[in-house]
Design a protein around this motif. Sequence first.
Motif, PDB file in Angstrom:
ATOM      1  N   ARG A 167      -3.928   3.333   0.012  1.00  0.00           N
ATOM      2  CA  ARG A 167      -3.042   4.303   0.650  1.00  0.00           C
ATOM      3  C   ARG A 167      -3.539   5.721   0.362  1.00  0.00           C
ATOM      4  O   ARG A 167      -4.112   5.976  -0.706  1.00  0.00           O
ATOM      5  N   ALA A 169      -3.840  -2.952  -1.477  1.00  0.00           N
ATOM      6  CA  ALA A 169      -3.584  -1.987  -0.411  1.00  0.00           C
ATOM      7  C   ALA A 169      -4.184  -0.643  -0.796  1.00  0.00           C
ATOM      8  O   ALA A 169      -4.093  -0.215  -1.948  1.00  0.00           O
ATOM      9  N   ASP A 207      -7.836  -3.156  10.833  1.00  0.00           N
ATOM     10  CA  ASP A 207      -8.250  -4.536  10.541  1.00  0.00           C
ATOM     11  C   ASP A 207      -9.717  -4.793  10.869  1.00  0.00           C
ATOM     12  O   ASP A 207     -10.098  -5.917  11.190  1.00  0.00           O
ATOM     13  N   GLU A 225       0.384   6.668   3.126  1.00  0.00           N
ATOM     14  CA  GLU A 225       0.137   5.938   4.384  1.00  0.00           C
ATOM     15  C   GLU A 225      -0.958   4.893   4.191  1.00  0.00           C
ATOM     16  O   GLU A 225      -1.957   5.140   3.522  1.00  0.00           O
ATOM     17  N   PHE A 226      -0.764   3.738   4.794  1.00  0.00           N
ATOM     18  CA  PHE A 226      -1.702   2.627   4.674  1.00  0.00           C
ATOM     19  C   PHE A 226      -3.029   2.960   5.353  1.00  0.00           C
ATOM     20  O   PHE A 226      -3.054   3.372   6.509  1.00  0.00           O
ATOM     21  N   GLY A 267      -5.926   0.761   4.627  1.00  0.00           N
ATOM     22  CA  GLY A 267      -6.734  -0.448   4.697  1.00  0.00           C
ATOM     23  C   GLY A 267      -6.538  -1.319   3.466  1.00  0.00           C
ATOM     24  O   GLY A 267      -5.630  -1.114   2.654  1.00  0.00           O
ATOM     25  N   ARG A 283       0.275  -4.074   4.246  1.00  0.00           N
ATOM     26  CA  ARG A 283       0.488  -2.971   5.192  1.00  0.00           C
ATOM     27  C   ARG A 283       1.916  -2.432   5.098  1.00  0.00           C
ATOM     28  O   ARG A 283       2.133  -1.214   5.102  1.00  0.00           O
ATOM     29  N   SER A 284       2.887  -3.330   4.999  1.00  0.00           N
ATOM     30  CA  SER A 284       4.294  -2.928   5.001  1.00  0.00           C
ATOM     31  C   SER A 284       4.743  -2.341   3.671  1.00  0.00           C
ATOM     32  O   SER A 284       5.771  -1.670   3.610  1.00  0.00           O
ATOM     33  N   LYS A 318      -7.572   0.309   8.332  1.00  0.00           N
ATOM     34  CA  LYS A 318      -6.196   0.124   8.802  1.00  0.00           C
ATOM     35  C   LYS A 318      -6.121  -0.534  10.172  1.00  0.00           C
ATOM     36  O   LYS A 318      -5.066  -1.032  10.573  1.00  0.00           O
ATOM     37  N   PHE A 331      -2.275  -9.398   4.774  1.00  0.00           N
ATOM     38  CA  PHE A 331      -2.430  -8.075   5.366  1.00  0.00           C
ATOM     39  C   PHE A 331      -1.082  -7.499   5.811  1.00  0.00           C
ATOM     40  O   PHE A 331      -0.853  -6.294   5.689  1.00  0.00           O
ATOM     41  N   SER A 332      -0.208  -8.349   6.303  1.00  0.00           N
ATOM     42  CA  SER A 332       1.104  -7.874   6.749  1.00  0.00           C
ATOM     43  C   SER A 332       1.908  -7.321   5.571  1.00  0.00           C
ATOM     44  O   SER A 332       2.510  -6.241   5.672  1.00  0.00           O
TER      45      SER A 332
END
Length: 409
Positions: free
Chosen positions: A373, A371, A298, A378-379, A381, A345-346, A296, A341-342
Amino acid sequence: MSAIEISLMEQELISAETGITFEDVMQLCDVHANLFKNAVQDVEVADADKPGHPVRVFRDENLALRAALLRIRRLLSRLAGASEEDAAAIRQGLTRQMSLLGQFERHYQRKEELFFPVMEKYGHTAPPKVMWGVDDQIRELFQVASQAIASLPEADLSEASKAFEAFAAEFESMIFKEESILIMLLLEALTQDDWIQIASESDAYGYAIIIPHEKWVPERVAFDASASAESDLADPNTRVIETPDGQVTITFTPKATSQTVVDRETPQAFGLGHLSVQQADMILNHLPLEITFVNKDDIFQYYNDSVPADEMIFKRTPSQVGRHVELCHPPKFLPKVKAIFSQLRSGEREKFEMWFKSESRGKFVHVTYAAVRNAAGEFEGVLEYVQDIQPFFELGSDYYRDLEKPEGK
């Protein structure tokens, strides 16, 4: 001045609030290299010129690549006015020499995947980023030149020569930057252990034109306890060093720390069953996939060991572990990497898939970025898994069971 000072200048320009980007520095790369021509301090490092040392191999490759450039120039000049019979032989020679010159890709890959991570470890992030960007420009110029020369005699010879010289000018300039700045910086910053690691991982990327036949075995200097005083031997945390003027005593007191020993062999709760760490490791390494995990923060944290490095679709080596994911990709791909990645992550996307045909390697590559979780959503990585799916397209029938006896046998 030293190469490290040049690196620090680049770092300051890019990181300070000046509005200067690495693209700006990249555009002035030739100006900056010429500015320091003949002004960079040479660095003497033991073993650097010995056969098999990464620096010696790097320099030998540049000599061989320069020779290929000269041979191509001579062939292009001979092609003008040559008879039809001679022209055919010359074009054949051009094809051979362009193929040899194209091996510079291996030279660049070793530089980008082995040299750059170690430089970043010591805080030199600007020069690798700038140089990688110029490398990509040189790759594009080579593709243009290759296509022009391959199109002869239908293509215009003067245009092909012009395209080749555009590539050659930037390529020779990069050789100067590598030998006058990059290597000097590496020799100043890297330790013997760093060079040993680079040497051990170099075979995975291959070599340009020349292949080192001797393995570099450095001389390792160890502390000789027998040379210490008797009092020294009584305490393993004390060392006595003899000097011409007397003795120097060094005492080391280790911190009291509690270390957790990981049991790799005892099965424990794992998913919907039980596995030991050792079993989980073996299972991941036996999957027919190349798996990479970026956490997470990066940071490239893990990859599995499913095939030897020289057979990987996307080559990965131990020196890359611990790098920021943005530093693992060519600068021209950074906008795409950041976008992926954005969105993962979102939560805007849970997965990205892509595929491409690799004609040179006879593979159809399928890539997935997913992704990861936790139970709370929750993220944690991004998991990348890569597979060659070409064998699936080559299945001979809609039905097959390996246990059944083939017909006629």
